[in-house]
Scaffold this motif. Structure first.
Motif, PDB file in Angstrom:
ATOM      1  N   ARG A  17       0.837  -1.206   0.000  1.00 34.16           N
ATOM      2  CA  ARG A  17       0.000   0.000   0.000  1.00 34.16           C
ATOM      3  C   ARG A  17       0.873   1.258   0.000  1.00 34.16           C
ATOM      4  N   LEU A  18       1.908   1.272   0.825  1.00 36.45           N
ATOM      5  CA  LEU A  18       2.812   2.418   0.849  1.00 36.45           C
ATOM      6  C   LEU A  18       3.530   2.573  -0.486  1.00 36.45           C
ATOM      7  N   ASP A  19       3.972   1.467  -1.069  1.00 35.89           N
ATOM      8  CA  ASP A  19       4.637   1.532  -2.372  1.00 35.89           C
ATOM      9  C   ASP A  19       3.742   2.204  -3.408  1.00 35.89           C
ATOM     10  N   SER A  20       2.457   1.853  -3.397  1.00 33.59           N
ATOM     11  CA  SER A  20       1.548   2.443  -4.382  1.00 33.59           C
ATOM     12  C   SER A  20       1.303   3.921  -4.100  1.00 33.59           C
ATOM     13  N   GLN A  21       1.357   4.322  -2.837  1.00 30.92           N
ATOM     14  CA  GLN A  21       1.113   5.717  -2.483  1.00 30.92           C
ATOM     15  C   GLN A  21       2.264   6.634  -2.894  1.00 30.92           C
ATOM     16  N   VAL A  22       3.490   6.112  -2.889  1.00 30.16           N
ATOM     17  CA  VAL A  22       4.641   6.951  -3.235  1.00 30.16           C
ATOM     18  C   VAL A  22       5.077   6.760  -4.685  1.00 30.16           C
ATOM     19  N   ALA A  23       4.510   5.780  -5.379  1.00 26.09           N
ATOM     20  CA  ALA A  23       4.927   5.486  -6.757  1.00 26.09           C
ATOM     21  C   ALA A  23       4.719   6.698  -7.654  1.00 26.09           C
ATOM     22  N   GLY A  24       5.748   7.044  -8.412  1.00 25.29           N
ATOM     23  CA  GLY A  24       5.659   8.139  -9.358  1.00 25.29           C
ATOM     24  C   GLY A  24       5.770   9.525  -8.767  1.00 25.29           C
ATOM     25  N   SER A  25       5.953   9.615  -7.455  1.00 22.71           N
ATOM     26  CA  SER A  25       6.034  10.934  -6.826  1.00 22.71           C
ATOM     27  C   SER A  25       7.465  11.473  -6.877  1.00 22.71           C
ATOM     28  N   ARG A  26       7.592  12.772  -6.774  1.00 23.37           N
ATOM     29  CA  ARG A  26       8.897  13.384  -6.554  1.00 23.37           C
ATOM     30  C   ARG A  26       9.211  13.286  -5.057  1.00 23.37           C
ATOM     31  N   VAL A  27      10.488  13.284  -4.717  1.00 20.87           N
ATOM     32  CA  VAL A  27      10.875  12.962  -3.341  1.00 20.87           C
ATOM     33  C   VAL A  27      11.845  13.995  -2.791  1.00 20.87           C
ATOM     34  N   ILE A  28      11.590  14.429  -1.561  1.00 20.80           N
ATOM     35  CA  ILE A  28      12.504  15.293  -0.812  1.00 20.80           C
ATOM     36  C   ILE A  28      12.728  14.649   0.551  1.00 20.80           C
ATOM     37  N   ALA A  29      13.967  14.564   0.965  1.00 21.97           N
ATOM     38  CA  ALA A  29      14.309  13.979   2.262  1.00 21.97           C
ATOM     39  C   ALA A  29      14.657  15.079   3.259  1.00 21.97           C
ATOM     40  N   ALA A  30      14.123  14.955   4.470  1.00 24.19           N
ATOM     41  CA  ALA A  30      14.416  15.893   5.554  1.00 24.19           C
ATOM     42  C   ALA A  30      15.398  15.242   6.513  1.00 24.19           C
ATOM     43  N   ASP A  31      16.641  15.677   6.482  1.00 18.42           N
ATOM     44  CA  ASP A  31      17.687  15.228   7.400  1.00 18.42           C
ATOM     45  C   ASP A  31      17.695  13.711   7.557  1.00 18.42           C
ATOM     46  N   SER A  32      17.404  13.177   8.754  1.00 17.48           N
ATOM     47  CA  SER A  32      17.524  11.735   8.981  1.00 17.48           C
ATOM     48  C   SER A  32      16.517  10.913   8.197  1.00 17.48           C
TER      49      SER A  32
END
Length: 214
Positions: A17-32
């Protein structure tokens, strides 16, 4: 719609379910939050923060990511800065992955409150750890795709007026909920869950993957 996944410092459990929710999205990481990138097979376009909690075992593939560094003494958390960066890049939908848990309860609370503020401004927001999901509830009606048996609660951030819950083990029909009441905790999906609210602000917290499945 432009969807961004923000990798935050709380726990994440990878699920289909999580994989499908983030699939195709752009990604930004906050520190850790960068530590979740390799586990989810995501490559952030930006890694930002004060870098006071960089994991020692950082995947070598992520070492060369574009970075934006902020001082430790600042007026916003790394997570809020990451969200602002996504909005500046045109985000209309956000997945806040790692929004729960972690060593800082104050940061987790901020993510819940910030999600409500973003929703009020018109941004679609999902908070998730993989095991738990949070969705802002504002005046109006919404349907949810949770399976029968899914545990859920409505966390009120104000007094609630005209709250209805259909497709639940304990349905509610236009009830008044005082701020601080436990009335809306620990319910269970029975059919198609629908929630409507006449006035107030709240957050639906659901558990689509029980801990026993891990």
């Amino acid at each position: 719609m432009s969807r961004f996944t923000i990798l935050l410092g709380g726990e994440i459990f990878r699920t289909p379910r999580l994989d499908s929710q983030v699939a195709g999205s752009r990604v930004i990481a906050a520190d850790s939050g960068i530590r979740h990138a390799a586990m989810l097979d995501l490559v952030p376009e930006l890694w930002l923060g004060d870098f006071d909690s960089v994991p020692a075992d950082l995947d070598a593939r992520l070492a060369g990511l574009p970075r934006e560094t902020f001082p430790a003494d600042k007026d916003k958390t790394d997570g809020e800065l990451a969200i602002a960066a996504a909005l500046d890049r045109g985000a209309t939908s956000l997945v806040l992955a790692g929004a729960f848990g972690g060593p800082r309860a104050d940061h987790a609370f901020l993510h819940l409150a910030l999600a409500l503020r973003l929703a009020e401004a018109g941004t679609e927001v999902l908070l998730t750890s993989g095991r738990q999901e949070g969705v802002p509830l504002l005046p109006g009606a919404a349907d949810f795709d949770y399976d029968a048996g899914t545990l859920f609660s409505v966390l009120a951030f104000s007094a609630l007026s005209g709250l209805s819950e259909e497709g639940a083990k304990w349905p509610l029909d236009k009830v008044e909920v005082p701020f601080g009441s436990s009335l809306t905790l620990s319910n269970e999906v029975r059919g198609r869950l629908s929630i409507s609210l006449a006035d107030g602000r709240a957050l639906l917290l659901a558990h689509p993957f029980p801990a026993s499945e891990f």
